[in-house]
Design an enzyme around this catalytic site. Structure first.
Site, PDB file in Angstrom:
ATOM      1  N   HIS A 159       0.803  -1.216   0.000  1.00 30.46           N
ATOM      2  CA  HIS A 159       0.000   0.000   0.000  1.00 30.46           C
ATOM      3  C   HIS A 159       0.839   1.271   0.000  1.00 30.46           C
ATOM      4  O   HIS A 159       0.430   2.291  -0.537  1.00 30.46           O
ATOM      5  CB  HIS A 159      -1.040  -0.048   1.113  1.00 30.46           C
ATOM      6  CG  HIS A 159      -2.175  -0.935   0.709  1.00 30.46           C
ATOM      7  ND1 HIS A 159      -2.214  -2.271   1.008  1.00 30.46           N
ATOM      8  CD2 HIS A 159      -3.262  -0.691  -0.073  1.00 30.46           C
ATOM      9  CE1 HIS A 159      -3.291  -2.803   0.455  1.00 30.46           C
ATOM     10  NE2 HIS A 159      -3.947  -1.875  -0.189  1.00 30.46           N
TER      11      HIS A 159
ATOM     12  N   GLU B 239     -11.694  -9.914  -6.384  1.00 32.94           N
ATOM     13  CA  GLU B 239     -10.259  -9.925  -6.098  1.00 32.94           C
ATOM     14  C   GLU B 239      -9.802 -11.228  -5.453  1.00 32.94           C
ATOM     15  O   GLU B 239      -8.654 -11.370  -5.049  1.00 32.94           O
ATOM     16  CB  GLU B 239      -9.866  -8.719  -5.242  1.00 32.94           C
ATOM     17  CG  GLU B 239     -10.678  -8.514  -3.986  1.00 32.94           C
ATOM     18  CD  GLU B 239     -10.254  -7.253  -3.219  1.00 32.94           C
ATOM     19  OE1 GLU B 239      -9.197  -6.679  -3.496  1.00 32.94           O
ATOM     20  OE2 GLU B 239     -11.007  -6.864  -2.315  1.00 32.94           O
TER      21      GLU B 239
ATOM     22  N   ASP C  20      -5.016  -7.793  -5.615  1.00 30.95           N
ATOM     23  CA  ASP C  20      -5.198  -9.009  -4.826  1.00 30.95           C
ATOM     24  C   ASP C  20      -5.467 -10.215  -5.708  1.00 30.95           C
ATOM     25  O   ASP C  20      -5.002 -11.313  -5.418  1.00 30.95           O
ATOM     26  CB  ASP C  20      -6.343  -8.821  -3.815  1.00 30.95           C
ATOM     27  CG  ASP C  20      -5.844  -8.104  -2.574  1.00 30.95           C
ATOM     28  OD1 ASP C  20      -4.778  -8.490  -2.079  1.00 30.95           O
ATOM     29  OD2 ASP C  20      -6.496  -7.152  -2.137  1.00 30.95           O
TER      30      ASP C  20
ATOM     31  N   CYS D  47     -10.024  -1.650 -10.706  1.00 29.10           N
ATOM     32  CA  CYS D  47      -9.450  -0.594  -9.864  1.00 29.10           C
ATOM     33  C   CYS D  47      -8.094  -0.997  -9.299  1.00 29.10           C
ATOM     34  O   CYS D  47      -7.537  -0.316  -8.457  1.00 29.10           O
ATOM     35  CB  CYS D  47     -10.410  -0.230  -8.737  1.00 29.10           C
ATOM     36  SG  CYS D  47     -10.795  -1.599  -7.651  1.00 29.10           S
TER      37      CYS D  47
HETATM   38  C1  PEP Z   1      -6.872  -4.568  -5.368  1.00 33.28           C
HETATM   39  O1  PEP Z   1      -6.698  -5.528  -4.628  1.00 33.28           O
HETATM   40  O2  PEP Z   1      -6.632  -4.584  -6.590  1.00 33.28           O
HETATM   41  C2  PEP Z   1      -7.358  -3.292  -4.824  1.00 33.28           C
HETATM   42  C3  PEP Z   1      -7.671  -2.302  -5.605  1.00 33.28           C
HETATM   43  O3  PEP Z   1      -7.430  -3.173  -3.479  1.00 33.28           O
HETATM   44  P1  PEP Z   1      -6.183  -2.962  -2.492  1.00 33.28           P
HETATM   45  O4  PEP Z   1      -4.975  -2.717  -3.338  1.00 33.28           O
HETATM   46  O5  PEP Z   1      -6.509  -1.825  -1.616  1.00 33.28           O
HETATM   47  O6  PEP Z   1      -6.120  -4.260  -1.762  1.00 33.28           O
HETATM   48 MG    MG Z   2      -7.610  -5.560  -2.642  1.00 29.02          MG
END
Ligand code: PEP
Ligand code: MG
Length: 756
Positions: free
Chosen positions: A364, A605, A629, A676
């Site tokens: 993150h 995901e 994910d 996303c």
């Molecule tokens: C993902 O897993 O692609 C996502 C957008 O969520 P995060 O990266 O916050 O887990």
């Molecule tokens: Mg995710």
């Protein structure tokens, strides 16, 4: 045997100087195994040689002098084959290379074992014996075990030594070679490092050179004086309730604070030019090592008393240092495992780069750095963090390279690349007001992904069709308790207002994995497979309900809210979450609030969601594919683990096929499918996604104009053809190479990263 092994390894780890480390290693092995000589040779890649670095059994004068050719010696063969070689008489082997300086004519039996780090052979450990016989299997496996355990530490020690040579050279010289990490967030920057460390972790305190030695000593003495005063006051306070013999402990503390070894040693480190915190760190670490090796448990306890006193002194020193600290104009944050919250600790206008020793592209921290347009290098495991405070650095977020104290040529080259990139960014500004569409006019919805209020503003929003993913975790992470319904409502309202009438997809709290809340600790062996996202919030409906209430209230009169549910892995979770959302909606209506039922979507995901896509599609308004994910779970590659980062690629054919399947399932039920995850902002991947028919792409602001640029150069049909070609390829690397070629042919090679 295990004890011997542990002792050898732990002595190797705690010894700082590389020459001493290696000598200790071979001497200890020599003592533990029946052999006549034990030696270690380091690979000198540049000269294609092996250098004898330490020996017990050969002539000492040979150390640093003897160099074996890599392509024509027995130990060179160990490097080439990357496997042990064991012989009863080495002189009879065709690859034997005789050197007279070692006195090796006396030896016959031989084993050479490679020391391998990240598939590279760094060194060869050898044993010799006079007898014409092979070493026994136990000796061989002992040596292999040692070699495997010292590899990481040896790799660090070599880089650290190189850096010392550069930093302490009489004539200033710069680095031509980078320290390799992983690409984290694209871009390049030149700046000055600021090391971030956990204040309670003494060993993480970085070195910092000082010029005003007297002032530093004064500051240290005043910190000690303050601690003495605190202890004296505490003693007086406790005098009535604590028995005399226990009060005597405070006198012992006061004596320790006066002791010459604590004060004198720290002051002498300061006199060598080290700032007070690191000077005290070195004194305390020496102390800790001495106390730890004591058998007497009472004395060992005294070791922790000294550390405790040290921490108290450090607290005062830190307070003083923070007050006086002037941040450089172009800060590059450096740390062990930086978190998104660290990014907010430096004024945004000063922050130009980020380097984290752990983590990878989809951690993150990297995602937030990308959202803010700040280049990041992750998983730079070999950077000697302690030596890096206040150093000039070049960060290359495309390649994952870090140059510490770069040579002038390196700096100039990067300055040119940075200028080229700035020109491209300016040129792309022409597209800011234009829609994202293919050459033949097929419109693609492009959203911004956000999570920090700092990463969005009206100008950025005007370039996009809304916010495709707002990670609500950060407001939770920044606080020391759960934010209240009203606090959340305010935050969400601000974002919804900023975007209205464009849609905003607020994701419900997705903590767990690598996103921890200090006030809600989760300790698990396998956090990414554990209590994460919707699993937590369904188990704690009080958290979920408050968040949904805040979202629905914030949406009042705006009606651009979409709710997104993370980590759904089965239909029951979705049914439960939907029931709670409907419950909140009903309750708010009953309370007389002017709310509307928002569209609700589910993140795809988790692999099970791919196979259940049709069942999920029936129940929701839209899909948003979380490719970060999904890639991690499909490929069984921890997105945070630098060691396996080479295996993590969203262009893996399995990931592409899964995404394609989800698009088809969603469209069968007339539900829009967006993405996303980070791959939506990768221009090459964006072409494939449009070819698959994805309805929307959500990405960080720094990718937006680049993706628009690419889409506008290809027709819809061409993206389908490219997808067809790619789906015939069976390997992520081939797909990546193919896509790079496609972009280069279209004259867009500049998007592939730093131009050299
Ligand atoms: C993902 O897993 O692609 C996502 C957008 O969520 P995060 O990266 O916050 O887990
Ligand atoms: Mg995710």
């Amino acid at each position: 045997m295990l004890q011997k092994l542990q002792r050898i390894i732990s002595e190797f780890f705690v010894t700082r100087k590389i020459e001493r480390k290696l000598q200790l290693l071979v001497s200890n092995i020599h003592k533990s195994i029946s052999c006549d000589a034990c030696s270690i040779f380091l690979v000198d890649e540049q000269n294609r040689q092996l250098v004898l670095m330490a020996t017990e059994g050969f002539y000492q004068e040979a150390v640093g002098v003897v160099r074996l050719p890599l392509n024509n010696s027995l130990s060179g063969l160990v490097v080439k084959r990357a496997e042990p070689i064991s012989l009863d008489d080495c002189s009879q082997h065709p690859a034997y290379y005789y050197v007279s300086e070692t006195g090796e004519e006396a030896f016959h039996g031989y084993i050479g074992v490679p020391v391998i780090h990240n598939r590279n052979v760094l060194a060869v450990l050898t044993l010799h014996q006079k007898a014409k016989a092979c070493f026994d299997v136990d000796s061989e496996t002992f040596l292999i075990t040692i070699a495997s355990q010292i590899a990481d530490n040896l790799a660090h020690a070599r880089i650290s030594q190189d850096l010392d040579d550069i930093l302490n050279a009489d004539v200033p010289r710069g680095a031509f070679h980078p320290i390799a990490g992983l690409p984290g967030a694209p871009g390049m920057a030149i700046g000055t490092s600021c090391v971030m460390y956990v204040p309670t972790d003494i060993k993480a305190i970085p070195d910092r050179k000082i010029t005003d030695i007297d002032a530093e000593i004064k500051q240290f003495e005043s910190a000690v004086k303050n601690v003495k005063q605190d202890i004296a006051e505490l003693k007086i306070k406790l005098a009535e309730t604590v028995p005399d013999d226990e009060l005597a402990l405070f006198d012992a503390y006061l004596l320790m604070l006066d002791s010459q070894s604590l004060l004198g040693e720290t002051v002498s480190h300061i006199r060598e030019g080290q700032w007070g915190q690191a000077a005290l760190r070195d004194t305390l670490q020496d102390y800790a090592a001495q106390f730890e090796s004591m058998d007497d448990s009472y004395l060992r306890e005294r070791g922790s008393d000294v550390l405790d006193l040290g921490r108290r002194i450090l607290r005062y020193l830190r307070e003083d240092n923070e007050k006086d600290r002037v941040l450089p104009d172009r800060v590059i944050l450096v740390g062990e495992l930086l978190t998104p919250a660290n990014l907010t600790q430096v004024p945004i206008e000063k922050l130009v780069g980020v380097i984290s020793r752990h983590g990878s592209r989809t951690s993150h921290l990297a995602i937030f750095a990308r959202a803010m347009g700040i280049p990041a290098v992750m998983g730079a495991e070999l950077i000697p963090i302690r030596k890096m405070d206040g150093c000039k650095l070049v960060v290359d977020g495309y390649k994952g390279d870090v140059y510490v104290n770069p040579a002038d040529e390196v700096q100039q080259r990067y300055q040119r690349l940075i200028d080229d990139e700035a020109r491209l960014t300016t040129k792309l500004q022409e597209l800011a007001g234009l829609p994202a569409q293919t050459e033949d006019g097929h419109r693609v919805t492009v959203f911004l992904t956000s999570g920090l209020t700092a990463d969005i503003n009206p100008e950025k929003i005007s370039q996009a069709d809304g916010i495709g993913l707002y990670r609500t975790e950060l407001p939770f992470m920044e606080r020391e308790r759960f934010p209240s319904e009203n606090e959340q409502c305010e935050i969400y309202r601000r974002i919804l207002e900023l975007c209205a009438p464009r849609p905003v997809h607020l994701r419900t709290l997705d903590i767990g994995g690598d996103k921890a809340l200090s006030y809600f600790p989760i300790v698990e062996e396998n956090p990414f497979l554990g209590w994460r996202g919707i699993r937590i919030t369904l188990d704690h409906p009080e958290i979920f309900l408050v968040q949904i209430r805040a979202m629905l209230r914030a949406n009042s009169g705006l009606n651009n809210l979409h709710i997104l549910l993370p980590m759904i892995s089965n239909v029951a979770e979705l049914n439960d979450a939907l029931a709670l959302i409907h419950r909140v909606y009903g309750e708010l209506l009953e309370e007389g609030e002017e709310v509307v039922m928002p569209k609700v979507g589910v993140m795809i995901e988790v692999p099970s969601a791919v196979y259940m896509a049709e069942s999920l599609a029936k129940r929701v308004d839209y899909f948003s594919i979380g490719s970060n994910d999904l890639t991690q779970y499909l490929l069984a590659v921890d997105r945070n683990n630098a060691r396996v980062a080479g295996l993590y690629d969203a262009l893996h054919p399995a990931v592409l096929k899964a995404i394609y399947q989800v698009v088809q399932a969603g469209h069968t039920y007339n539900k829009p499918v967006g993405i996303c995850g980070e791959m939506a902002g990768d221009p090459a991947a964006a072409l494939l996604l449009v070819g698959m028919g994805l309805d929307s792409l959500s990405m960080s602001a720094s990718s937006l104009l680049r993706v628009k640029w690419v889409l506008r150069h290809f027709s819809r049909n061409r993206t389908r053809q490219i997808l067809d070609d790619v789906l015939k390829l069976e390997d992520a690397e081939l797909i990546r190479a193919h896509m790079n070629h496609v972009l280069e042919l279209a004259g867009m090679g500049v998007l592939l990263g730093a131009g050299d």
